[in-house]
Design a protein around this motif. Structure first.
Motif, mmCIF file in Angstrom:
data_model
loop_
_atom_site.group_PDB
_atom_site.id
_atom_site.type_symbol
_atom_site.label_atom_id
_atom_site.label_comp_id
_atom_site.label_asym_id
_atom_site.label_seq_id
_atom_site.Cartn_x
_atom_site.Cartn_y
_atom_site.Cartn_z
ATOM 1 N N GLY A 5 51.513 34.698 38.663
ATOM 2 C CA GLY A 5 51.731 36.134 38.796
ATOM 3 C C GLY A 5 52.383 36.542 40.095
ATOM 4 N N GLN A 6 52.666 35.562 40.956
ATOM 5 C CA GLN A 6 53.317 35.792 42.243
ATOM 6 C C GLN A 6 52.545 36.791 43.106
ATOM 7 O OE1 GLN A 6 57.748 35.792 42.241
ATOM 8 N NE2 GLN A 6 57.554 36.012 40.020
ATOM 9 N N VAL A 7 51.218 36.676 43.068
ATOM 10 C CA VAL A 7 50.415 37.547 43.920
ATOM 11 C C VAL A 7 49.811 36.777 45.086
ATOM 12 C CG1 VAL A 7 49.817 39.111 42.047
ATOM 13 C CG2 VAL A 7 48.316 37.189 42.541
ATOM 14 N N THR A 8 49.893 35.448 45.068
ATOM 15 C CA THR A 8 49.280 34.660 46.132
ATOM 16 C C THR A 8 50.155 34.552 47.377
ATOM 17 O OG1 THR A 8 48.002 33.405 44.548
ATOM 18 C CG2 THR A 8 48.286 32.427 46.697
ATOM 19 N N PRO A 9 51.417 34.122 47.280
ATOM 20 C CA PRO A 9 52.208 33.962 48.508
ATOM 21 C C PRO A 9 52.574 35.298 49.126
ATOM 22 C CG PRO A 9 53.159 32.764 46.637
ATOM 23 C CD PRO A 9 52.148 33.713 46.099
ATOM 24 N N PHE A 10 52.798 35.283 50.429
ATOM 25 C CA PHE A 10 53.365 36.461 51.064
ATOM 26 C C PHE A 10 54.750 36.710 50.475
ATOM 27 C CE2 PHE A 10 50.419 37.456 54.322
ATOM 28 C CZ PHE A 10 49.859 36.265 54.752
ATOM 29 N N PHE B 299 37.758 39.122 27.334
ATOM 30 C CA PHE B 299 38.626 39.218 28.511
ATOM 31 C C PHE B 299 39.489 37.967 28.682
ATOM 32 C CE2 PHE B 299 35.596 42.570 29.747
ATOM 33 C CZ PHE B 299 36.513 43.563 30.077
ATOM 34 N N GLU B 300 38.963 36.809 28.313
ATOM 35 C CA GLU B 300 39.789 35.599 28.376
ATOM 36 C C GLU B 300 40.992 35.721 27.447
ATOM 37 O OE1 GLU B 300 36.615 32.082 29.606
ATOM 38 O OE2 GLU B 300 36.802 32.674 27.516
ATOM 39 N N ALA B 301 40.759 36.189 26.229
ATOM 40 C CA ALA B 301 41.863 36.350 25.283
ATOM 41 C C ALA B 301 42.822 37.452 25.737
ATOM 42 C CB ALA B 301 41.311 36.661 23.895
ATOM 43 N N LEU B 302 42.263 38.561 26.243
ATOM 44 C CA LEU B 302 43.101 39.679 26.685
ATOM 45 C C LEU B 302 43.996 39.273 27.849
ATOM 46 C CD1 LEU B 302 43.891 42.686 26.695
ATOM 47 C CD2 LEU B 302 41.942 43.079 28.240
ATOM 48 N N PHE B 303 43.398 38.688 28.888
ATOM 49 C CA PHE B 303 44.196 38.304 30.052
ATOM 50 C C PHE B 303 45.171 37.184 29.701
ATOM 51 C CE2 PHE B 303 40.551 40.024 32.744
ATOM 52 C CZ PHE B 303 41.250 41.181 33.066
ATOM 53 N N GLY B 304 44.779 36.306 28.767
ATOM 54 C CA GLY B 304 45.699 35.266 28.323
ATOM 55 C C GLY B 304 46.947 35.859 27.699
ATOM 56 N N LEU B 305 46.751 36.883 26.854
ATOM 57 C CA LEU B 305 47.889 37.553 26.219
ATOM 58 C C LEU B 305 48.754 38.264 27.253
ATOM 59 C CD1 LEU B 305 49.420 38.562 23.714
ATOM 60 C CD2 LEU B 305 47.766 40.456 23.591
ATOM 61 N N LEU B 306 48.118 39.000 28.159
ATOM 62 C CA LEU B 306 48.870 39.753 29.167
ATOM 63 C C LEU B 306 49.591 38.832 30.147
ATOM 64 C CD1 LEU B 306 46.327 42.634 29.942
ATOM 65 C CD2 LEU B 306 48.332 42.698 28.451
ATOM 66 N N LEU B 307 49.054 37.625 30.347
ATOM 67 C CA LEU B 307 49.707 36.673 31.244
ATOM 68 C C LEU B 307 51.036 36.192 30.663
ATOM 69 C CD1 LEU B 307 49.064 35.177 33.982
ATOM 70 C CD2 LEU B 307 48.379 33.228 32.574
ATOM 71 N N ARG C 262 52.329 40.451 33.723
ATOM 72 C CA ARG C 262 51.848 39.169 34.254
ATOM 73 C C ARG C 262 51.146 39.308 35.601
ATOM 74 N NH1 ARG C 262 56.308 35.069 33.666
ATOM 75 N NH2 ARG C 262 55.637 35.322 31.503
ATOM 76 N N ALA C 263 51.707 40.101 36.507
ATOM 77 C CA ALA C 263 51.114 40.220 37.842
ATOM 78 C C ALA C 263 49.706 40.802 37.766
ATOM 79 C CB ALA C 263 52.001 41.075 38.742
ATOM 80 N N TRP C 264 49.551 41.889 36.984
ATOM 81 C CA TRP C 264 48.229 42.497 36.841
ATOM 82 C C TRP C 264 47.271 41.547 36.134
ATOM 83 C CZ3 TRP C 264 46.926 46.505 39.591
ATOM 84 C CH2 TRP C 264 47.903 47.396 40.023
ATOM 85 N N ALA C 265 47.787 40.838 35.122
ATOM 86 C CA ALA C 265 46.935 39.905 34.383
ATOM 87 C C ALA C 265 46.446 38.778 35.281
ATOM 88 C CB ALA C 265 47.703 39.331 33.195
ATOM 89 N N SER C 266 47.311 38.307 36.175
ATOM 90 C CA SER C 266 46.915 37.195 37.042
ATOM 91 C C SER C 266 45.819 37.617 38.013
ATOM 92 C CB SER C 266 48.129 36.653 37.804
ATOM 93 O OG SER C 266 48.657 37.626 38.674
#
Length: 325
Positions: free
Chosen positions: A124-129, A54-62, A68-72
Motif C-alpha cells: 500500500g506504499q504507506v511504510t516508506p517515507f 474483515f479479512e475478506a473485506l480488506f483482501g478485496l480492497l487490497l 489499496r492504501a487504505w486497505a493496507s
C-alpha cells in the motif's frame, strides 16, 4: 493514461485472494478457530465471523488500486489485533484439532505475522517515507546509537552517541544508580537543559565526554566514567518506516518482544518517535565509575525511569533515528 502493472499489483492480487479465502473459511469452519479466541471475549463465534468478514473485506480492497492504501493500513491494524488470538494459543498452549505446537512453531508464526504486516504496508506504499515526513521541518532529529547495559552492582547505564543532531555531534550518558538515583552526564549546559526538559533526573553532571566507535565497539570516557562496549552483528531493518507505522504497528511489537516503546510523550509533552535501524545484543560491556569497576554486564532487571520508554532488558546497542516534535 495507460496503467502499468507492477510487482505490487501482483502481490496485492495474490495476498488479497489469500485473505479472501481465509476470511471465507472463517464462515465455513468457525469451530476450528474458536478455541484460540481469548477467553476474555464473550461469544467466540461472533469474533471468528467478524475477523473473517474483515479479512475478506480488506483482501478485496487490497486488490483494487484505488482502495489499496487504505486497505493496507486497515489490514496491518487487523493483523496486529488478530495476533492476540495467536499469542493466546501460544501462551496457553491451546491445541487445534487436538494438536499442540512447540515454541519454535509459534516463533515462526510470529515472524510470518510480522512479514505480513510489513508486506501489506509495502504493497500500500504507506511504510516508506515518501520523500520526507510532512512534519520534517518541525522535527528535532537525532541520528546515532543508543547502547545500554546493567551491571553487577545494580548500576544501569544508557549511552546516546549522536552523529547528527540539532546540537551537532555529541554523547550523553544516562545513569541509574542501584538506589534508583537518576543521573544525567552531559557535555554542555544547553544539551543538559534540553534533555532534562524531556526526561526525569535527580542529578545533572556537566563533563566533557569523548566517545569513539570502531567497528562493533564503542568507548566512552569522561571524568566520572570509563565505558567499553562491544556488540554482535545483530539484525537491520532495511527500510524506513513512517512515523505513523512506528507509533502503531512497530510500537506493538517493540512492547511485545523487547518490552520497550518506540513512541510516546516526553516529560514536557513533546511527541517522540524511535526509528530503530539495527538492533544488536552486546557481547561485552565494562564500566569504571570514579575509578571503581562495577562488574560484568547484566540484564536491565530494574527500570531506569528516565522517561516513557525503557531500554531493552537484554544489554543492547541500537542504531536509531529519534524524531521529536
Amino acid at each position: 493514461m495507460e496503467y502499468k502493472i507492477t510487482v505490487r499489483d501482483f502481490l496485492a492480487l495474490g495476498l488479497g485472494l489469500a485473505f479472501i479465502s481465509v476470511g471465507i473459511d472463517h464462515f465455513n469452519s468457525p469451530c476450528w478457530y474458536e478455541p484460540i479466541v481469548p477467553s476474555i471475549l464473550p461469544n467466540p463465534t461472533f469474533w471468528v465471523l467478524a475477523s473473517g468478514f474483515f479479512e475478506a473485506l480488506f483482501g478485496l480492497l487490497l486488490i483494487i488500486p484505488r482502495t489499496r492504501a487504505w486497505a493496507s493500513v486497515g489490514m496491518a491494524w487487523m493483523l496486529v489485533v488478530l495476533y492476540w488470538a495467536n499469542f493466546n494459543m501460544w501462551y496457553n498452549d491451546i491445541p487445534l484439532s487436538g494438536k499442540t505446537y512447540d515454541d519454535i512453531w509459534h516463533v515462526r508464526r510470529l515472524v510470518i505475522q510480522i512479514v505480513l504486516i510489513l508486506g501489506v504496508t509495502w504493497i500500500g506504499q504507506v511504510t516508506p517515507f515518501k520523500g520526507r515526513e510532512k512534519l520534517h521541518d518541525s522535527l528535532d532529529i537525532f541520528q546515532g546509537r543508543i547502547t545500554s547495559s546493567g551491571f553487577q552492582t545494580g548500576d544501569r547505564i544508557v549511552v546516546g552517541a549522536w552523529n547528527s543532531s540539532p546540537f551537532g555531534t555529541f554523547t550523553d550518558i544516562m545513569w541509574a544508580k542501584p538506589d534508583g538515583t537518576r543521573v544525567l552526564i552531559a557535555p554542555t549546559q544547553e544539551i543538559a537543559d534540553y534533555v532534562t526538559a524531556m526526561y526525569s533526573f535527580d542529578e545533572v553532571i556537566l563533563e566533557d565526554i569523548v566517545s569513539r566507535e570502531e567497528g562493533r565497539s564503542l568507548s566512552v570516557k569522561c571524568k566520572s566514567m570509563d565505558l567499553q562496549f562491544s556488540w554482535k552483528k545483530g539484525f537491520a531493518i532495511p527500510f524506513k518506516r513512517s512515523l505513523l507505522f512506528i507509533a502503531t504497528v512497530e510500537l506493538f511489537f517493540a512492547r511485545l518482544i523487547f518490552s520497550t516503546r518506540t513512541y510516546g510523550l516526553t516529560r514536557n509533552n513533546r511527541q517522540e518517535w524511535y526509528a530503530i535501524d539495527r538492533v544488536s545484543n552486546l557481547s561485552y560491556a565494562s564500566a569504571n565509575i570514579d575509578g571503581e569497576d562495577i562488574g560484568e554486564m547484566t540484564p536491565m532487571n530494574q527500570p531506569c525511569k528516565f522517561g516513557f520508554s525503557e531500554a531493552p532488558k537484554k544489554p543492547a546497542s541500537c542504531e536509531v533515528r529519534t524524531h521529536i516534535l
